[in-house]
Design a protein around this motif. Structure first.
Motif, PDB file in Angstrom:
ATOM      1  N   GLU A 188     -11.826  25.145   1.673  1.00  0.00           N
ATOM      2  CA  GLU A 188     -10.251  24.551   1.363  1.00  0.00           C
ATOM      3  C   GLU A 188     -10.367  23.147   2.038  1.00  0.00           C
ATOM      4  N   LEU A 189      -9.316  22.249   1.335  1.00  0.00           N
ATOM      5  CA  LEU A 189      -9.169  20.772   1.691  1.00  0.00           C
ATOM      6  C   LEU A 189      -7.449  20.769   1.798  1.00  0.00           C
ATOM      7  N   ASP A 190      -7.158  19.958   2.985  1.00  0.00           N
ATOM      8  CA  ASP A 190      -5.823  19.887   3.164  1.00  0.00           C
ATOM      9  C   ASP A 190      -5.717  18.497   3.990  1.00  0.00           C
ATOM     10  N   THR A 191      -4.483  18.309   4.208  1.00  0.00           N
ATOM     11  CA  THR A 191      -4.113  17.243   5.315  1.00  0.00           C
ATOM     12  C   THR A 191      -3.190  17.685   6.058  1.00  0.00           C
ATOM     13  N   GLU A 192      -3.307  17.059   7.347  1.00  0.00           N
ATOM     14  CA  GLU A 192      -2.358  17.289   8.419  1.00  0.00           C
ATOM     15  C   GLU A 192      -1.871  16.117   9.304  1.00  0.00           C
ATOM     16  N   ASP A 193      -0.767  15.898   9.697  1.00  0.00           N
ATOM     17  CA  ASP A 193      -0.368  14.936  10.800  1.00  0.00           C
ATOM     18  C   ASP A 193      -0.981  15.015  12.077  1.00  0.00           C
ATOM     19  N   ASP A 227     -11.499  24.590  11.089  1.00  0.00           N
ATOM     20  CA  ASP A 227     -11.061  23.636  10.730  1.00  0.00           C
ATOM     21  C   ASP A 227     -11.815  22.442  11.244  1.00  0.00           C
ATOM     22  N   TYR A 228     -12.156  21.458  10.383  1.00  0.00           N
ATOM     23  CA  TYR A 228     -13.004  20.213  10.918  1.00  0.00           C
ATOM     24  C   TYR A 228     -12.384  19.093  10.137  1.00  0.00           C
ATOM     25  N   ALA A 229     -12.451  18.031  10.808  1.00  0.00           N
ATOM     26  CA  ALA A 229     -11.853  16.772  10.309  1.00  0.00           C
ATOM     27  C   ALA A 229     -12.733  15.862   9.328  1.00  0.00           C
ATOM     28  N   LEU A 230     -12.203  15.459   8.122  1.00  0.00           N
ATOM     29  CA  LEU A 230     -13.022  14.997   7.377  1.00  0.00           C
ATOM     30  C   LEU A 230     -13.230  13.449   7.753  1.00  0.00           C
ATOM     31  N   PRO A 231     -14.166  12.857   8.256  1.00  0.00           N
ATOM     32  CA  PRO A 231     -14.189  11.374   8.390  1.00  0.00           C
ATOM     33  C   PRO A 231     -14.143  10.663   7.072  1.00  0.00           C
ATOM     34  N   ALA A 232     -13.691   9.387   6.928  1.00  0.00           N
ATOM     35  CA  ALA A 232     -13.237   8.491   6.083  1.00  0.00           C
ATOM     36  C   ALA A 232     -14.623   8.048   5.266  1.00  0.00           C
ATOM     37  N   ALA A 233     -15.685   7.983   6.094  1.00  0.00           N
ATOM     38  CA  ALA A 233     -17.039   7.310   5.843  1.00  0.00           C
ATOM     39  C   ALA A 233     -17.743   8.360   4.678  1.00  0.00           C
ATOM     40  N   LEU A 234     -17.132   9.651   4.614  1.00  0.00           N
ATOM     41  CA  LEU A 234     -17.521  10.546   3.620  1.00  0.00           C
ATOM     42  C   LEU A 234     -17.309  10.378   2.225  1.00  0.00           C
ATOM     43  N   GLY A 235     -16.009   9.639   2.165  1.00  0.00           N
ATOM     44  CA  GLY A 235     -15.556   9.355   0.910  1.00  0.00           C
ATOM     45  C   GLY A 235     -14.960  10.663   0.357  1.00  0.00           C
ATOM     46  N   GLU A 236     -14.884  10.938  -1.160  1.00  0.00           N
ATOM     47  CA  GLU A 236     -14.287  12.250  -1.535  1.00  0.00           C
ATOM     48  C   GLU A 236     -15.016  13.311  -1.574  1.00  0.00           C
ATOM     49  N   VAL A 237     -14.857  14.272  -0.980  1.00  0.00           N
ATOM     50  CA  VAL A 237     -15.598  15.503  -1.023  1.00  0.00           C
ATOM     51  C   VAL A 237     -14.849  16.624  -1.843  1.00  0.00           C
ATOM     52  N   PRO A 238     -15.658  17.063  -2.719  1.00  0.00           N
ATOM     53  CA  PRO A 238     -15.086  18.294  -3.629  1.00  0.00           C
ATOM     54  C   PRO A 238     -15.181  19.477  -2.648  1.00  0.00           C
ATOM     55  N   LEU A 239     -14.586  20.554  -3.346  1.00  0.00           N
ATOM     56  CA  LEU A 239     -14.332  22.028  -2.861  1.00  0.00           C
ATOM     57  C   LEU A 239     -15.812  22.352  -3.062  1.00  0.00           C
ATOM     58  N   GLY A 240     -16.368  23.364  -2.126  1.00  0.00           N
ATOM     59  CA  GLY A 240     -17.403  24.406  -2.510  1.00  0.00           C
ATOM     60  C   GLY A 240     -18.928  23.800  -1.960  1.00  0.00           C
ATOM     61  N   THR A 255       3.497   9.042  11.830  1.00  0.00           N
ATOM     62  CA  THR A 255       2.408   9.285  12.207  1.00  0.00           C
ATOM     63  C   THR A 255       1.233   9.443  11.020  1.00  0.00           C
ATOM     64  N   GLU A 256       0.162   9.132  11.306  1.00  0.00           N
ATOM     65  CA  GLU A 256      -0.862   9.141  10.387  1.00  0.00           C
ATOM     66  C   GLU A 256      -1.499  10.318   9.885  1.00  0.00           C
ATOM     67  N   SER A 257      -1.720  10.743   8.903  1.00  0.00           N
ATOM     68  CA  SER A 257      -2.507  12.113   8.516  1.00  0.00           C
ATOM     69  C   SER A 257      -3.875  11.864   8.303  1.00  0.00           C
ATOM     70  N   ARG A 258      -4.560  12.958   8.398  1.00  0.00           N
ATOM     71  CA  ARG A 258      -6.076  13.127   8.534  1.00  0.00           C
ATOM     72  C   ARG A 258      -6.434  14.130   7.649  1.00  0.00           C
ATOM     73  N   ARG A 259      -7.565  14.174   6.838  1.00  0.00           N
ATOM     74  CA  ARG A 259      -8.159  15.070   5.995  1.00  0.00           C
ATOM     75  C   ARG A 259      -8.813  16.312   6.836  1.00  0.00           C
ATOM     76  N   ILE A 260      -8.566  17.458   6.289  1.00  0.00           N
ATOM     77  CA  ILE A 260      -8.974  18.638   7.030  1.00  0.00           C
ATOM     78  C   ILE A 260      -9.858  19.444   6.127  1.00  0.00           C
ATOM     79  N   ALA A 261     -11.077  19.716   6.353  1.00  0.00           N
ATOM     80  CA  ALA A 261     -11.880  20.772   5.741  1.00  0.00           C
ATOM     81  C   ALA A 261     -11.827  22.068   6.621  1.00  0.00           C
ATOM     82  N   ARG A 262     -11.446  23.154   5.719  1.00  0.00           N
ATOM     83  CA  ARG A 262     -11.721  24.280   6.170  1.00  0.00           C
ATOM     84  C   ARG A 262     -13.146  25.100   5.817  1.00  0.00           C
ATOM     85  N   VAL A 263     -13.939  25.353   6.755  1.00  0.00           N
ATOM     86  CA  VAL A 263     -15.422  25.542   6.524  1.00  0.00           C
ATOM     87  C   VAL A 263     -15.740  27.010   6.569  1.00  0.00           C
ATOM     88  N   LEU A 264     -16.364  27.747   5.941  1.00  0.00           N
ATOM     89  CA  LEU A 264     -16.975  29.119   6.105  1.00  0.00           C
ATOM     90  C   LEU A 264     -18.528  28.771   6.762  1.00  0.00           C
TER      91      LEU A 264
END
Length: 651
Positions: free
Chosen positions: A57-62, A24-37, A2-11
């Motif tokens: 918060e930043l996380d990954t999930e299957d 929870d929102y998915a972070l598309p690869a097109a946005l590149g590296e996104v820092p916290l805050g 299974t492939e993992s995807r990046r998750i951004a937890r947004v206030l």
């Protein structure tokens, strides 16, 4: 596999209580590296809207079956929401049954693109000079145990020395010296003051003691670019000294010191949701960061005295106390007719002192005559249109309503039909007019909200000022006369005693060493507290009186307001918390034109139950908001609102 995807937890930056959580929102690869805050734009599932938010918060999930919306865009790569700021906002909001986004809206300014592009975060750390360190050390050493509090990161209530040195007030020198002491150790400070006058006086002290590049202003008088520039400076690793009003308590520095001046001033209470007082936010911040915490003042509030009594705050006083020379009214003067506004002893003292320099006369109200009465039956004169009090701008002027501003040329008393009016009170302008005749040849200066004066020269003059608007005097006032004390004490306010003591003490601190300070027409415990400068004793007595009544700060109070049904449901949700039988006062109707009618109730509870009460009432607010949305009601006003630790005039 299974492939993992990046998750951004947004206030989300939204005032809706049901959206006060992380999404929870998915972070598309097109946005590149996104820092916290960072600031982002994200879609809402309803109405196809895109709203602002912050990545917490930043996380990954299957990959899973659950669908996730994607982050629409990254507004800026600057991390404007450090983890420590989010934790503080979350704790403050939870304590006040509010939303974290409402707290963040007070501290994070709107983005200024040009300022952000010009900003670099690699500025060198400012270092105090040897002379500045020595000057700060001399002030810190004037207070017994203050250096240990600053070095060990503990908490203290500090009684500021009521003197001025070379145009700098003692309290301002105290806070500036504590900040420089902290800066010399490589740590930042946050200094919170009530208003712009205090801010200017503190900045004047910092000009002498601190490196200019270390001082960061945080107040509403800054332009939007300057405010954003100051905010970006607080994100840097280099230590600094943040100076500002109530919202400055949330400045995102890694604080080594948080200091609040004059915590009893109502201006430190935030008038916007979630209505958190800077005093409470400073406590939460100190617990989170293990910084030093100072509550400094000429007086002691009951809130701070309660913490001192519990051993939570150290009681720090000057090694060599300086007590103002307070003169109380004699029994004969207290028994004199009320028409004698300034007794002969105070009058002669002021007249003699005015020959050498400035004399301060403090009054309760601005204007000429803030209130009028019927000349025949003495009934208060009210506006025929709205019922507001009528006042006069000068002798013989047309009465004007203080509420709606309408003139009352053809006024007639509804009680006796008389058309004659009498001046019932003296404001700053009328007092100046009367004293000007009694002090011939002496310049009279009015200082109030309509006539702001920051400083007066060391020349013979008579300064008539409303409470809180007193200007500084070069060399200090040669005498201070505190008028209208009985009128001030009649205000229907739970804390009016400690408020009056604070007003009088702050005015007394402007006097020259040894100058007489006359408190006119007041006796009893509050007069003795001022004369002996025993403010902590007065605060302890106030606490002892409020404890049996479960009134703040002996207990906390929540205001629950809304429709009849919503308030009933909100109060019912508290039944499982086992509060005392008399915890709830009300509900009572609110006089308004709202439909459906609204009511309000007060809930009193112990500090130990604070978290449970706040979370329960917050859940009730969210439930009412969700229910109203499902019902698609047309009313824009919330069915239920909650405010914790309300201001005492409302209580």
């Amino acid at each position: 596999m299974t492939e993992s995807r990046r998750i951004a937890r947004v206030l989300l930056d939204s005032p809706l209580p049901q959206l006060d959580r992380l999404f929870d929102y998915a972070l598309p690869a097109a946005l590149g590296e996104v820092p916290l805050g960072v600031r982002v734009r994200v879609p809402l599932r309803t109405a196809g809207r895109v709203v602002d938010g912050y990545i917490v918060e930043l996380d990954t999930e299957d990959d899973a079956d659950r669908p996730l919306s994607e982050v629409d865009s990254v507004v800026s790569t600057v991390s404007v929401l450090p983890a420590r700021l989010y934790r503080l906002a979350r704790r403050a909001a939870d304590r006040a049954a509010g939303s974290a986004s409402d707290v963040l809206r007070l501290v994070i300014p709107k983005r200024q693109v040009r300022v952000e592009k010009a900003w670099t975060a690699d500025a060198p750390a400012p270092v105090p000079t040897d002379e500045q360190r020595a000057a700060a050390a001399r002030v810190v050493d004037e207070y017994d145990g203050l250096a240990e509090v600053l070095d060990e990161g503990t908490r203290a209530a500090v009684e500021a020395v009521p003197v001025s040195r070379e145009g700098v007030q003692g309290w301002a020198a105290l806070l500036a010296a504590a900040a420089v002491h902290t800066l010399a150790a490589g740590r930042s400070s946050v200094l919170v003051v009530p208003d712009h006058r205090d801010l200017d006086r503190l900045l004047a002290a910092l000009e002498v003691l601190a490196p200019a590049e270390a001082v960061v202003r945080h107040d509403s008088r800054l332009t939007n670019p300057d405010r954003y520039r100051s905010f970006l400076r607080t994100l840097e690793d280099a230590p600094c000294i943040v100076v500002g009003n109530r919202s400055a308590v949330y400045a995102p520095v890694q604080a080594g010191l948080v200091a609040v001046w004059d915590d009893g001033d109502p201006l430190l209470g935030e008038p916007l949701a979630p209505y958190i007082n800077a005093r409470d936010a400073a406590l939460l911040r100190q617990e989170q960061e293990d910084s030093a915490l100072l509550y400094a003042g000429h007086t002691r509030t009951t809130d701070v005295e309660r913490l001192v009594a519990h051993g939570y705050l150290h009681d720090v006083r000057a090694t060599r106390r300086v007590l103002p020379r307070v003169v109380l009214s004699t029994p004969q003067e207290m028994d004199a007719p009320t028409a004698q506004r300034m007794p002969s002893s105070a009058f002669l003292s002021a007249r003699n002192a005015a020959a050498d320099g400035p004399v301060l006369v403090q009054v309760s109200r601005p204007g000429f005559s803030p209130s009028l009465v019927c000349a025949d039956c003495r009934a208060p004169a009210r506006c025929a249109h709205c019922g507001g009090p009528l006042g006069a701008t000068h002798r013989g002027a047309v009465p004007v309503c203080a509420w709606c501003g309408r003139g009352a040329r053809a006024w007639a008393c509804p009680a006796c039909s008389s058309t004659k009016l009498r001046l019932a009170s003296s404001g700053s302008e009328r007092t100046a007019d009367e004293l000007g005749k009694a002090f011939p040849g002496i310049r009279v200066i009015v200082a109030d909200s309509a006539h702001p004066v920051e400083q007066v020269a060391d020349k013979p003059s008579l300064v008539v000022a409303t409470r809180g608007a007193e200007p500084l005097a070069e060399g200090g006032y040669r005498a201070v006369v505190l008028l209208d004390g009985p009128r001030m004490l009649q205000a229907p306010d739970l804390r009016i005693g400690e408020a009056c003591l604070r007003w009088w003490s702050n005015a007394a601190a402007l006097a020259a060493p040894g100058a007489p300070i006359h408190l006119v027409g007041v006796d009893g415990g509050i007069a003795r507290a001022l004369a002996t400068w025993n403010h902590s004793g007065f605060a302890r007595a106030e606490l002892a009186e409020r404890a049996p009544l479960h009134m703040p700060p002996a207990a906390r109070v929540a205001l629950v307001e809304g429709t009849v049904a919503a308030v009933a449901r909100g109060l019912a949700s508290l039944h499982d918390l086992a509060l005392p039988p008399d915890a709830v006062l009300g509900p009572v109707p609110i006089e308004s034109d709202d439909y459906p009618p609204r009511v309000r109730a007060l809930v009193r509870f112990d500090y130990g139950a604070g978290q449970r009460v706040a979370s329960t009432l917050r859940a009730a607010v969210v439930a009412e908001a969700v229910s109203a949305r499902r019902g698609k009601g047309k009313s824009t006003r919330s069915a239920l609102s909650v405010r914790l630790d309300i201001l005492d005039p409302e209580l």
